[in-house]
Design a protein around this motif. Sequence first.
Motif, PDB file in Angstrom:
ATOM      1  N   ASP A  56      27.444  42.639  39.086  1.00 49.13           N
ATOM      2  CA  ASP A  56      27.585  41.185  39.017  1.00 49.13           C
ATOM      3  C   ASP A  56      26.233  40.543  39.324  1.00 49.13           C
ATOM      4  N   LEU A  57      25.830  39.593  38.501  1.00 46.77           N
ATOM      5  CA  LEU A  57      24.519  38.957  38.679  1.00 46.77           C
ATOM      6  C   LEU A  57      24.358  38.320  40.057  1.00 46.77           C
ATOM      7  N   MET A  58      25.453  37.885  40.644  1.00 46.63           N
ATOM      8  CA  MET A  58      25.386  37.282  41.979  1.00 46.63           C
ATOM      9  C   MET A  58      25.087  38.335  43.058  1.00 46.63           C
ATOM     10  N   HIS A  59      25.184  39.613  42.705  1.00 53.15           N
ATOM     11  CA  HIS A  59      24.969  40.676  43.687  1.00 53.15           C
ATOM     12  C   HIS A  59      23.824  41.605  43.306  1.00 53.15           C
ATOM     13  N   LYS A  60      22.964  41.157  42.397  1.00 48.32           N
ATOM     14  CA  LYS A  60      21.763  41.928  42.066  1.00 48.32           C
ATOM     15  C   LYS A  60      20.892  42.036  43.321  1.00 48.32           C
ATOM     16  N   LYS A  61      20.146  43.079  43.383  1.00 47.84           N
ATOM     17  CA  LYS A  61      19.220  43.327  44.491  1.00 47.84           C
ATOM     18  C   LYS A  61      19.943  43.608  45.805  1.00 47.84           C
ATOM     19  N   GLU A  62      21.237  43.931  45.745  1.00 48.31           N
ATOM     20  CA  GLU A  62      22.001  44.249  46.957  1.00 48.31           C
ATOM     21  C   GLU A  62      22.383  45.733  46.998  1.00 48.31           C
ATOM     22  N   ARG A  63      21.727  46.540  46.159  1.00 49.95           N
ATOM     23  CA  ARG A  63      21.939  47.978  46.120  1.00 49.95           C
ATOM     24  C   ARG A  63      23.391  48.369  45.807  1.00 49.95           C
ATOM     25  N   VAL A  64      24.032  47.594  44.947  1.00 47.98           N
ATOM     26  CA  VAL A  64      25.415  47.858  44.557  1.00 47.98           C
ATOM     27  C   VAL A  64      25.543  49.232  43.906  1.00 47.98           C
ATOM     28  N   ALA A  65      24.610  49.589  43.033  1.00 47.53           N
ATOM     29  CA  ALA A  65      24.693  50.853  42.319  1.00 47.53           C
ATOM     30  C   ALA A  65      24.425  52.052  43.232  1.00 47.53           C
ATOM     31  N   TRP A  66      23.919  51.831  44.426  1.00 46.12           N
ATOM     32  CA  TRP A  66      23.624  52.917  45.355  1.00 46.12           C
ATOM     33  C   TRP A  66      24.802  53.288  46.227  1.00 46.12           C
ATOM     34  N   GLU A  67      25.773  52.398  46.367  1.00 41.49           N
ATOM     35  CA  GLU A  67      26.888  52.668  47.284  1.00 41.49           C
ATOM     36  C   GLU A  67      27.881  53.611  46.693  1.00 41.49           C
TER      37      GLU A  67
ATOM     38  N   ASP B 213      34.944  43.249  50.367  1.00 44.53           N
ATOM     39  CA  ASP B 213      35.911  42.225  50.791  1.00 44.53           C
ATOM     40  C   ASP B 213      36.885  41.910  49.658  1.00 44.53           C
ATOM     41  N   ASN B 214      37.398  42.958  49.005  1.00 37.94           N
ATOM     42  CA  ASN B 214      38.359  42.866  47.903  1.00 37.94           C
ATOM     43  C   ASN B 214      37.831  42.126  46.681  1.00 37.94           C
ATOM     44  N   GLU B 215      36.516  41.991  46.563  1.00 34.16           N
ATOM     45  CA  GLU B 215      35.899  41.366  45.399  1.00 34.16           C
ATOM     46  C   GLU B 215      35.124  42.441  44.636  1.00 34.16           C
ATOM     47  N   LEU B 216      35.370  42.540  43.333  1.00 37.85           N
ATOM     48  CA  LEU B 216      34.657  43.503  42.501  1.00 37.85           C
ATOM     49  C   LEU B 216      33.224  43.014  42.295  1.00 37.85           C
ATOM     50  N   VAL B 217      32.247  43.840  42.683  1.00 29.48           N
ATOM     51  CA  VAL B 217      30.842  43.437  42.558  1.00 29.48           C
ATOM     52  C   VAL B 217      30.069  44.331  41.593  1.00 29.48           C
ATOM     53  N   GLY B 218      30.659  45.455  41.207  1.00 26.81           N
ATOM     54  CA  GLY B 218      29.996  46.348  40.268  1.00 26.81           C
ATOM     55  C   GLY B 218      31.004  47.280  39.624  1.00 26.81           C
ATOM     56  N   ALA B 219      30.691  47.752  38.427  1.00 27.62           N
ATOM     57  CA  ALA B 219      31.603  48.630  37.699  1.00 27.62           C
ATOM     58  C   ALA B 219      30.820  49.751  37.030  1.00 27.62           C
TER      59      ALA B 219
ATOM     60  N   MET C 188      28.676  47.539  53.258  1.00 28.74           N
ATOM     61  CA  MET C 188      29.268  48.710  52.647  1.00 28.74           C
ATOM     62  C   MET C 188      30.567  48.301  51.965  1.00 28.74           C
ATOM     63  N   GLY C 189      30.842  48.875  50.839  1.00 35.70           N
ATOM     64  CA  GLY C 189      32.032  48.532  50.089  1.00 35.70           C
ATOM     65  C   GLY C 189      32.949  49.722  49.911  1.00 35.70           C
ATOM     66  N   GLU C 190      33.970  49.511  49.138  1.00 34.91           N
ATOM     67  CA  GLU C 190      34.953  50.552  48.850  1.00 34.91           C
ATOM     68  C   GLU C 190      34.954  50.815  47.341  1.00 34.91           C
ATOM     69  N   VAL C 191      34.819  52.081  46.965  1.00 32.77           N
ATOM     70  CA  VAL C 191      34.843  52.465  45.561  1.00 32.77           C
ATOM     71  C   VAL C 191      36.288  52.792  45.189  1.00 32.77           C
ATOM     72  N   LYS C 192      36.797  52.083  44.182  1.00 30.90           N
ATOM     73  CA  LYS C 192      38.174  52.289  43.731  1.00 30.90           C
ATOM     74  C   LYS C 192      38.202  52.289  42.208  1.00 30.90           C
ATOM     75  N   ARG C 193      39.241  52.900  41.701  1.00 31.10           N
ATOM     76  CA  ARG C 193      39.432  52.912  40.254  1.00 31.10           C
ATOM     77  C   ARG C 193      39.795  51.510  39.776  1.00 31.10           C
ATOM     78  N   ILE C 194      39.228  51.086  38.665  1.00 30.72           N
ATOM     79  CA  ILE C 194      39.555  49.786  38.090  1.00 30.72           C
ATOM     80  C   ILE C 194      40.904  49.928  37.396  1.00 30.72           C
ATOM     81  N   ASP C 195      41.802  49.022  37.703  1.00 30.48           N
ATOM     82  CA  ASP C 195      43.129  49.051  37.113  1.00 30.48           C
ATOM     83  C   ASP C 195      43.402  47.733  36.399  1.00 30.48           C
ATOM     84  N   GLU C 196      44.618  47.585  35.948  1.00 31.06           N
ATOM     85  CA  GLU C 196      45.017  46.378  35.205  1.00 31.06           C
ATOM     86  C   GLU C 196      44.747  45.105  36.014  1.00 31.06           C
ATOM     87  N   LYS C 197      44.936  45.195  37.319  1.00 28.82           N
ATOM     88  CA  LYS C 197      44.776  44.028  38.188  1.00 28.82           C
ATOM     89  C   LYS C 197      43.321  43.558  38.281  1.00 28.82           C
TER      90      LYS C 197
END
Length: 101
Positions: A90-101, A58-64, A1-10
């Motif tokens: 991210d191609l490294m995270h395809k098939k991990e249901r990123v768009a469903w979270e 884990d503080n890594e952006l995997v989808g936008a 499970m991940g955390e949905v956050k707004r994309i910012d300058e960082k």
Amino acid sequence: MGEVKRIDEKSLDDAVAIVCRAYPRFGGLAESDRERVRRTMQQELSDPRVSQWGLFRDNELVGAMRFHDFRLNVRGTAVTAGGVGGVAVDLMHKKERVAWE
């Protein structure tokens, strides 16, 4: 499970990389194409009608995802509406249901 956050300058550079890899026609291999995508996304950060959100694991952006807010005329009445402008995983995270979270 991940955390949905707004994309910012960082996290913008990570988002640009994900979009360019997910949609090669937007980023291709040319650095100038990547810079064009970055400039567009940078402008959208300050546009109140557009919001960009990302899934972080884990503080890594995997989808936008990009949302657009607008006014819609429904039988002569203006109503607030919104829509999805794009989803990139991210191609490294395809098939991990990123768009469903």
